[in-house]
Design a protein around this motif. Sequence first.
Motif, PDB file in Angstrom:
ATOM      1  N   GLU A 204       0.774  -1.317   0.033  1.00 18.35           N
ATOM      2  CA  GLU A 204      -0.028   0.146  -0.053  1.00 18.35           C
ATOM      3  C   GLU A 204       0.895   1.343  -0.252  1.00 18.35           C
ATOM      4  OE1 GLU A 204      -2.607   0.473   3.195  1.00 18.35           O
ATOM      5  OE2 GLU A 204      -4.406  -0.225   1.727  1.00 18.35           O
ATOM      6  N   ALA A 205       1.821   1.255   0.719  1.00 18.07           N
ATOM      7  CA  ALA A 205       2.996   2.292   0.781  1.00 18.07           C
ATOM      8  C   ALA A 205       3.630   2.427  -0.628  1.00 18.07           C
ATOM      9  CB  ALA A 205       3.835   2.098   2.069  1.00 18.07           C
ATOM     10  N   GLY A 206       3.502   1.697  -1.279  1.00 18.14           N
ATOM     11  CA  GLY A 206       4.222   1.882  -2.774  1.00 18.14           C
ATOM     12  C   GLY A 206       5.374   0.672  -3.100  1.00 18.14           C
ATOM     13  N   ALA A 207       5.521  -0.177  -2.367  1.00 19.49           N
ATOM     14  CA  ALA A 207       6.481  -1.275  -2.503  1.00 19.49           C
ATOM     15  C   ALA A 207       5.896  -2.281  -3.550  1.00 19.49           C
ATOM     16  CB  ALA A 207       7.278  -1.753  -1.329  1.00 19.49           C
ATOM     17  N   ASN A 208       6.683  -2.797  -4.177  1.00 17.35           N
ATOM     18  CA  ASN A 208       6.353  -4.177  -4.766  1.00 17.35           C
ATOM     19  C   ASN A 208       6.718  -5.283  -4.058  1.00 17.35           C
ATOM     20  OD1 ASN A 208       6.629  -6.364  -6.693  1.00 17.35           O
ATOM     21  ND2 ASN A 208       6.949  -5.016  -8.247  1.00 17.35           N
ATOM     22  N   VAL A 209       5.452  -6.057  -3.715  1.00 10.84           N
ATOM     23  CA  VAL A 209       5.906  -6.995  -2.441  1.00 10.84           C
ATOM     24  C   VAL A 209       5.712  -8.363  -2.948  1.00 10.84           C
ATOM     25  CG1 VAL A 209       5.466  -7.836  -0.204  1.00 10.84           C
ATOM     26  CG2 VAL A 209       5.469  -5.463  -0.965  1.00 10.84           C
ATOM     27  N   THR A 210       6.545  -9.519  -2.948  1.00 13.71           N
ATOM     28  CA  THR A 210       6.498 -10.808  -3.089  1.00 13.71           C
ATOM     29  C   THR A 210       6.538 -11.513  -1.829  1.00 13.71           C
ATOM     30  OG1 THR A 210       7.346 -10.784  -5.390  1.00 13.71           O
ATOM     31  CG2 THR A 210       7.125 -12.819  -4.417  1.00 13.71           C
ATOM     32  N   VAL A 211       5.626 -12.461  -1.517  1.00 12.90           N
ATOM     33  CA  VAL A 211       5.874 -13.228  -0.419  1.00 12.90           C
ATOM     34  C   VAL A 211       6.139 -14.570  -0.835  1.00 12.90           C
ATOM     35  CG1 VAL A 211       4.640 -14.129   1.912  1.00 12.90           C
ATOM     36  CG2 VAL A 211       4.159 -11.798   0.949  1.00 12.90           C
ATOM     37  N   LEU A 212       7.309 -15.243  -0.191  1.00  6.04           N
ATOM     38  CA  LEU A 212       7.598 -16.589  -0.269  1.00  6.04           C
ATOM     39  C   LEU A 212       7.007 -17.477   0.899  1.00  6.04           C
ATOM     40  CD1 LEU A 212      11.514 -16.527  -1.370  1.00  6.04           C
ATOM     41  CD2 LEU A 212       9.291 -16.246  -2.706  1.00  6.04           C
ATOM     42  N   ASP A 213       6.239 -18.284   1.000  1.00 11.77           N
ATOM     43  CA  ASP A 213       5.825 -18.851   2.154  1.00 11.77           C
ATOM     44  C   ASP A 213       5.936 -20.343   2.111  1.00 11.77           C
ATOM     45  OD1 ASP A 213       4.430 -19.891   4.407  1.00 11.77           O
ATOM     46  OD2 ASP A 213       2.965 -18.281   4.374  1.00 11.77           O
ATOM     47  N   SER A 214       6.890 -20.834   2.980  1.00 11.39           N
ATOM     48  CA  SER A 214       7.394 -22.237   2.644  1.00 11.39           C
ATOM     49  C   SER A 214       6.128 -23.274   2.894  1.00 11.39           C
ATOM     50  CB  SER A 214       8.520 -22.558   3.916  1.00 11.39           C
ATOM     51  OG  SER A 214       7.775 -22.587   5.237  1.00 11.39           O
ATOM     52  N   ARG A 215       4.960 -22.789   3.378  1.00 12.26           N
ATOM     53  CA  ARG A 215       4.044 -23.778   3.620  1.00 12.26           C
ATOM     54  C   ARG A 215       3.171 -23.892   2.152  1.00 12.26           C
ATOM     55  NH1 ARG A 215       1.341 -20.569   8.348  1.00 12.26           N
ATOM     56  NH2 ARG A 215       1.660 -18.961   6.943  1.00 12.26           N
ATOM     57  N   THR A 216       2.797 -24.870   1.972  1.00 12.01           N
ATOM     58  CA  THR A 216       1.864 -25.037   0.618  1.00 12.01           C
ATOM     59  C   THR A 216       0.551 -25.115   0.989  1.00 12.01           C
ATOM     60  OG1 THR A 216       2.288 -27.443   1.084  1.00 12.01           O
ATOM     61  CG2 THR A 216       3.714 -26.287  -0.438  1.00 12.01           C
ATOM     62  N   ASN A 217       0.150 -25.704   2.037  1.00  8.01           N
ATOM     63  CA  ASN A 217      -1.416 -25.893   2.232  1.00  8.01           C
ATOM     64  C   ASN A 217      -1.719 -24.789   3.311  1.00  8.01           C
ATOM     65  OD1 ASN A 217      -3.449 -26.971   1.553  1.00  8.01           O
ATOM     66  ND2 ASN A 217      -2.366 -29.312   2.074  1.00  8.01           N
ATOM     67  N   PHE A 218      -2.274 -23.506   3.038  1.00  9.04           N
ATOM     68  CA  PHE A 218      -2.787 -22.515   3.983  1.00  9.04           C
ATOM     69  C   PHE A 218      -3.699 -21.856   3.410  1.00  9.04           C
ATOM     70  CE2 PHE A 218      -0.511 -18.752   3.004  1.00  9.04           C
ATOM     71  CZ  PHE A 218       0.781 -19.438   2.306  1.00  9.04           C
ATOM     72  N   GLU A 219      -4.467 -20.946   4.148  1.00 14.85           N
ATOM     73  CA  GLU A 219      -5.328 -19.955   3.470  1.00 14.85           C
ATOM     74  C   GLU A 219      -5.251 -18.726   4.411  1.00 14.85           C
ATOM     75  OE1 GLU A 219      -7.982 -20.325   1.355  1.00 14.85           O
ATOM     76  OE2 GLU A 219      -7.300 -22.486   1.146  1.00 14.85           O
ATOM     77  N   ILE A 220      -5.017 -17.426   3.445  1.00 12.22           N
ATOM     78  CA  ILE A 220      -4.734 -16.438   4.111  1.00 12.22           C
ATOM     79  C   ILE A 220      -5.955 -15.301   3.155  1.00 12.22           C
ATOM     80  CG2 ILE A 220      -2.820 -15.322   2.826  1.00 12.22           C
ATOM     81  CD1 ILE A 220      -2.561 -15.716   6.453  1.00 12.22           C
ATOM     82  N   GLU A 221      -6.159 -14.342   3.933  1.00 13.78           N
ATOM     83  CA  GLU A 221      -7.033 -13.290   3.340  1.00 13.78           C
ATOM     84  C   GLU A 221      -6.271 -12.237   2.925  1.00 13.78           C
ATOM     85  OE1 GLU A 221     -10.766 -12.042   5.216  1.00 13.78           O
ATOM     86  OE2 GLU A 221     -10.870 -14.132   5.901  1.00 13.78           O
ATOM     87  N   THR A 222      -6.114 -12.021   1.560  1.00 11.26           N
ATOM     88  CA  THR A 222      -5.326 -10.610   1.253  1.00 11.26           C
ATOM     89  C   THR A 222      -6.183  -9.723   0.072  1.00 11.26           C
ATOM     90  OG1 THR A 222      -4.339 -11.422  -0.726  1.00 11.26           O
ATOM     91  CG2 THR A 222      -3.279 -11.919   1.427  1.00 11.26           C
ATOM     92  N   ASN A 223      -5.827  -8.801  -0.322  1.00 12.94           N
ATOM     93  CA  ASN A 223      -6.442  -8.029  -1.265  1.00 12.94           C
ATOM     94  C   ASN A 223      -5.769  -8.031  -2.503  1.00 12.94           C
ATOM     95  OD1 ASN A 223      -4.447  -6.682  -0.807  1.00 12.94           O
ATOM     96  ND2 ASN A 223      -5.350  -4.604  -0.313  1.00 12.94           N
TER      97      ASN A 223
END
Lengths: 985, 94
Positions: free
Chosen positions: A341-360
Amino acid sequence: MKTRRIDNYGKINRDKILSFRWDKKNYKGFEGDTLASALLANNIGIVGRSFKYHRPRGIFSSGVEESGALVTIGSKDRRDPNVRATTQELYNGLEASGQNAFPNVNFDLAGINNYLGRFFAAGFYYKTFMGIPPLEWGKGTAIWMFFEKFIRKAAGMGSASGLPDPDTYEHAHDFCDLIVVGSGPAGVAAAIEAAEKKLDVILVEQDSLIGGNQLAENDFDNSQIKNQLENLGIKIMTRTTAFGLYDNCVVGLLERVTDHISASNVNIPRQRFWTIRAKHIIVGAGAIERHIAFNNNDIPGVMTVNASKHYLNRYGVLTGKRIVIATNNDSVYETAHQLSEAGANVTVLDSRTNFEIETNKSFEIRKGYVPYNINGSKKINSLDISKSVTINKSETINCDQVLLSGGWSPAVHLLSHRGVKPKWDYNNACFLPSDTKENITMVGSSRGLWNKNDCIASGIAGTTDALNRLGISKTNYFFPKPGGWKNPIQPLYEVKYKKSRSKSFVDYQHDVTTDDVRLAHREGFISVEHLKRYTTLGMANDQGKMGNIIGLSLMAELLNKEISEVGTTVFRPPYTPVSIGALSGRNVGKHFRPLRVTPMHQWNIDHGAKMIEVGLYQRPWYYPKENETLSDSYIREASTVRKTVGICDVTSLGKIAIQGPDSTEFLNRIYSNGFSKLQVGKARYGIMLRDDGIVMDDGTSWRLAENEYFMTTSTGEAAKVMSWLEELLQTRWTDLNVNVTSVSEQWAGVSIAGPKSREVLNNCVDDSLVITNNNLPFMGVTSTFLKGNIPCRIARISFSGELAFEVYVKSDFANTMMDLLWENAKKYDGCLYGLEALGALRVEKGHVTAAELDGRVTIDDAGLSKMASTKKSYIGSAMRKRGVLKNNDREILVGFFPTNLKETFNAGTIVCEKNNIKGQGIGRITSVTYSPELGHWIGIGFVKGGLDKWKDTTLVGADPVRNKQMNLKVVSPHMIDPKGERMYA
Amino acid sequence: MIRINCPYCGERDHSEFSYGGDATINYPSLDASEKEWTEAIFFRKNIKGFQFETWHHSNGCRMWLVVERSTVTHEIKSVKPSHPDLQKIVENNK
Ligand SMILES: [Zn+2]
């Protein structure tokens, strides 16, 4: 240089611009910045060089766990090394510089160490320089000592100024019912609940602001909380660290009073060292986010996720533009959202494969991906990532920042100070605090609670626990279960990258890599305590805040065990460093220890005395006439005493009033010589032994009345003798009716010695009849009056061997007595004499003092066998006869002359046989003086076998320290008037 | 920091006190043998847990006390005057 500061973010005061210097260049920041946030805002990525490899280091965190941005603050005598830039508040005029680099952190010549890495693995210094077999602890130690100074210079951090500290520090004390450590949601809830229940509460916060990790939230405002706490009468201590917990709910605090302001005001202490005695302690110290080990995980631009959230929302600094977040848990997603939101280009690497997360969907999530290598050296160019920890299908992402979150470690340090071992929680991949019987309760994320409501509930439960334990209430309570994320954490400590020269850092501060841990394991250092010491993992400032868990997980893997089986190291105080200045407080310089003076101290100085410290006492040393040196002066003084008369302040002797019907029996038991037949009006010299038969002290006791004695002890042993007498009466001989009172301060004493001493005293006492030889024979005692109606006690006691008196008056009369005595002594060409002359006089007589009675000497060794009664039993009488104290080769008191009477010698000289000058020899010289009477140097001391064995043999005095050697003659210690005719005169 | 509840002065820091030693020793009479004295002054049990020890309130009331302290945790269970007569007086005044 472009700024990373962004508009409309942060709680800094943008109206107040602060100037500061970093590595000799000028920069600007804002009020509310830390040095770290100001450096980041100014786009300064490299702030230091690492400990061993001199790798560029950036800012890893936003708090006390910082192990990269350790910098030097200030200059000259106010230079303070190894300060965390992340906790140093910015002020106008702040000067800071990077450490461990030459010429500077951007271009460091020792960076070559990075390429010599294999030489700098764990234990390198020790192996190379210390344990050079077969010379281990022999020559190898000498080699180490030679190289150590170079090594310390190359490997290390900042250096101290080496100048006296111009600041003042204070010690302070306080009491309370409850002390709460940490002002996050849990701590605040606990404090409020306790204050509402009428407890007296202190709330301690290491930050300048209260709020804890809420300060990283974009919508957090602490003003309402602060008002509420203050209205409840809670004492809030910010900029204050609870660095240690101690027995009985004692908490050590360090309050940084002026470290955040530029002006140094000498009237305000720089820091305050608090000792708080509480009835209960609640610790809500939060949790610390961990990093993940993979190759080059130390390149400037690597940071914890939570830190970047702090920099964004508290300081208005966007730490990167193309940001990759690597994680294994839910805690990063809010930050990822806010950064994008502040203007950065963000990529998240999450080591988990099976999970649910709410994002926009403002950022990309790569499920199952982990980072394994950063490309770049002084800054991040790109990140190599892989699907699964065994690296395959690698891919590279261009980025300028890598944020890490390998999970959170509850700050259980303070509880660990109390010896309470944390327990490993597999589900939450962290150590959780164990329960303790002591009045300490852990709350909030310190007990593994990850969401705010749980933290608040735990704070209230913590206070209920405190109230129950203090017996104030009996209320049921429960703590929320640890955890609180929607999806479980997946343990991720290391991503292995098998390439030569790869470095995956576990402990940034000490350059400890994953390979170092493996090396330690291969070499057998498998206990975690050994691992810690061998690799230095988690030592020094870090105290296991960041790297510990990774190190433990690696060791667990190597040992094929669970982390719970490997255990954890013990955290010790201080939680964060405490300056030496704060520890010493005001006890520096002349306040280092108390100073004792006699009531005629000023009188002595006014009459020309040079003073010397004897224990805590200031005593007259010598009274030089114009141009006299110390030896001129004491030789004149000692000669005057033998010729006419001298006056010496002896007030520092211990003085004890002994009263009660069993006083005589008591003295008879504690002294080795008989006291049962001492008449009223007589004094006796006595020796006290310890239970084990060694001499404790010598002194005199004066029988003033049937049941009343006045005891004197040596200056140095006065306190010990007093405690000893009290111990005997209160614990051992409880049937004796005796009272002992220290009257050392109540009486002022002088010795008047010399052939004219009686004539001087005649002119000073009201009734001169009381001191005639008949009325006051040797060792006689009288209570009488000095002229002017001054009550006094006089005893005919001689330490100098001359006719001599000790006169005691109440301390208030000290100066009057001195005036009176001195006025009359002058008429006989008398002198004032000090400790040096007193020493000369007593050495001539062979009298022992503390230099001889050093706690190893028996009554026989001291040549005082006749003082050991055979007619009674006394303390030490059985043990002084034990075999080891009766050996023929014990060192016995003797006198020494230099064979060549023109030569001198020093106390401490070792006495040896000729042709066998080595080791401890066969004896030692303990006291020496020039003897005015004999006209040459003399000494007393000890030699094996004593006078009888050596009186006809020339021995050697070896003084290797002063590079001296002389031939010695052994003589009787009683060198002058051996029959004592003078003192009976 | 150990805090000792002096029966005369109240609870104070251990820095006000001086440690004495084993409070359970029965010192032999002065004319007892060397062997008895050796036992009394050199041989000590190395207790793990609660032990009775003497402390002197040297920077306070100057009284010798018997303190029951755990060598493991520093927990203090009881503090009494060393002198038996004073012990009784303190007991009776409770
Ligand atoms: Zn007391």
